[in-house]
Design a protein around this motif. Structure first.
Motif, short mmCIF file in Angstrom:
data_model
loop_
_atom_site.label_atom_id
_atom_site.label_comp_id
_atom_site.label_asym_id
_atom_site.label_seq_id
_atom_site.Cartn_x
_atom_site.Cartn_y
_atom_site.Cartn_z
N THR A 96 42.76 40.57 50.15
CA THR A 96 43.72 41.03 51.15
C THR A 96 43.76 42.56 51.11
O THR A 96 43.17 43.19 50.24
CB THR A 96 45.12 40.47 50.89
N ALA A 102 42.26 36.69 48.48
CA ALA A 102 42.66 36.13 49.77
C ALA A 102 42.74 34.61 49.69
O ALA A 102 41.90 33.95 49.06
CB ALA A 102 41.67 36.55 50.85
N HIS A 104 42.69 31.35 52.10
CA HIS A 104 42.35 30.97 53.46
C HIS A 104 42.76 29.53 53.74
O HIS A 104 42.70 28.67 52.86
CB HIS A 104 40.84 31.13 53.70
N ALA A 108 51.64 29.61 56.30
CA ALA A 108 52.68 30.44 55.70
C ALA A 108 53.75 29.58 55.06
O ALA A 108 54.16 28.55 55.61
CB ALA A 108 53.30 31.34 56.77
N GLU A 128 53.94 45.55 55.93
CA GLU A 128 53.29 44.42 56.60
C GLU A 128 51.78 44.61 56.65
O GLU A 128 51.02 43.67 56.40
CB GLU A 128 53.85 44.27 58.02
N TRP A 131 50.63 44.42 52.69
CA TRP A 131 51.04 43.25 51.89
C TRP A 131 51.38 42.03 52.75
O TRP A 131 51.82 41.02 52.20
CB TRP A 131 52.26 43.60 51.04
N GLY A 132 51.19 42.10 54.04
CA GLY A 132 51.62 41.01 54.92
C GLY A 132 51.05 39.65 54.54
O GLY A 132 51.77 38.65 54.51
N ASP A 133 49.75 39.59 54.26
CA ASP A 133 49.12 38.31 53.89
C ASP A 133 49.74 37.74 52.63
O ASP A 133 50.02 36.53 52.54
CB ASP A 133 47.62 38.49 53.69
N ASP A 134 49.98 38.59 51.64
CA ASP A 134 50.57 38.14 50.37
C ASP A 134 51.99 37.62 50.59
O ASP A 134 52.40 36.60 50.03
CB ASP A 134 50.61 39.28 49.36
N ARG A 136 53.35 36.34 53.27
CA ARG A 136 53.40 35.04 53.97
C ARG A 136 53.06 33.90 53.02
O ARG A 136 53.65 32.81 53.11
CB ARG A 136 52.46 35.07 55.17
N VAL A 137 52.09 34.13 52.13
CA VAL A 137 51.75 33.10 51.15
C VAL A 137 52.93 32.83 50.23
O VAL A 137 53.23 31.69 49.87
CB VAL A 137 50.51 33.52 50.34
N ASP A 259 43.62 49.85 53.62
CA ASP A 259 44.11 48.94 52.58
C ASP A 259 44.85 49.76 51.54
O ASP A 259 45.15 50.94 51.75
CB ASP A 259 42.96 48.12 51.96
#
Length: 280
Positions: A96, A102, A104, A108, A128, A131-134, A136-137, A259
């Motif tokens: 990420t 990551a 996949h 969320a 966002e 760190w947005g992907d983290d 949401r997980v 990033d």
């Protein structure tokens, strides 16, 4: 009789200019349009009136469109700009933007009761993007505090508990600052272990973006009494008269962030610590 010295060197074709090479117009590529001398970074390629145009943004934030094709230089060499390469079967990233592994195919997570609060919109957009992907997980929601002055009242309304924690990211959280005093007073009214207030030393989160991403050796220094963001924009030679100018400048700064490597460690560590706190 055979000419032992060969043909006339001045009549040879060795002085022809080299042919222009194809160059995909990838975002961020700096090119010069030969006829006008316009120098700018590729923002995007778009189609208009049946032709492909490349949009270039100069160092003052102005944009101009040119037809794709010949007539450009990159690093002093002639190029023919072509549409950016798109893979037919893109491979998902393994990391990420924050550097985490990551995940996949996972939906969320349902939002936790715990929250991360940031002071304003720009802070939220930067968090966002990186760190947005983290988040949401992990099921963590980031909310706007609209200024640290509202922290004590917001905590009273939220009523944090051991299962509903609050992590707060504050600008200019240094010893002796107004922000430090407000944070300390707010913490005294919350149950122990339910709230964590962390911050970076900068006046504004803009400074957490590495200056090199904007082509600077360092961020300009703004004199006391001058509104910080507009002072920065004037130092950079960017439009600074209206709130729209400030908003456009921030979007330009935000676009420069790819990033976590484009952010200062003073922000990186604090955000990671807040995420650990609200998910622990």
């Amino acid at each position: 009789m055979q000419d032992r010295y060969g043909s006339d060197a001045l009549a040879s074709t060795t002085h022809r200019r080299p042919a222009a090479r194809p160059q995909p117009a990838e975002p961020g590529l700096v090119v010069e349009e030969v006829q006008t001398g316009w120098v700018g970074a590729v923002v995007r390629v778009e189609k208009s009136g049946g032709i492909h145009l490349v949009v270039l943004e100069d160092r003052h934030g102005r944009t101009r469109s040119f037809p794709l094709g010949p007539g450009f230089w990159v690093d002093g060499a002639a190029v023919v700009l072509t549409p950016p390469v798109t893979s037919r079967a893109p491979q998902p990233p393994t990391r990420t933007a924050s550097g985490s592994v990551a995940v996949h195919g996972q939906r969320a997570r349902v939002a936790r009761g715990s929250r991360i609060w940031v002071e304003g919109k720009h802070d939220a957009e930067l968090v966002e993007k990186v760190w947005g992907d983290d988040l949401r997980v992990e099921g963590v929601v980031v909310e706007l505090l609209d200024g640290v002055d509202n922290l004590a009242a917001a905590l009273r309304d939220f009523a944090p508990t051991a299962d509903r924690r609050v992590g707060v990211l504050v600008d200019h959280l240094v010893p002796g600052s107004k922000e430090r005093r407000i944070a300390d007073e707010a913490l005294r009214g919350a149950p122990a272990g339910t709230v964590l207030v962390l911050g970076h030393p900068y006046v504004d989160v803009w400074q957490a973006v590495r200056a090199a991403r904007l082509g600077l050796a360092e961020w300009p220094v703004v004199e006391r009494g001058v509104e910080w963001k507009r002072g920065i924009l004037r130092s950079l030679g960017w439009p600074a008269e209206t709130q729209e100018d400030v908003a456009r400048a921030w979007q330009r700064i935000l676009r420069s962030v790819r990033d976590y490597r484009d952010l200062d460690p003073a922000l990186l560590g604090r955000v990671e610590e807040l995420i650990d706190f609200v998910t622990g």
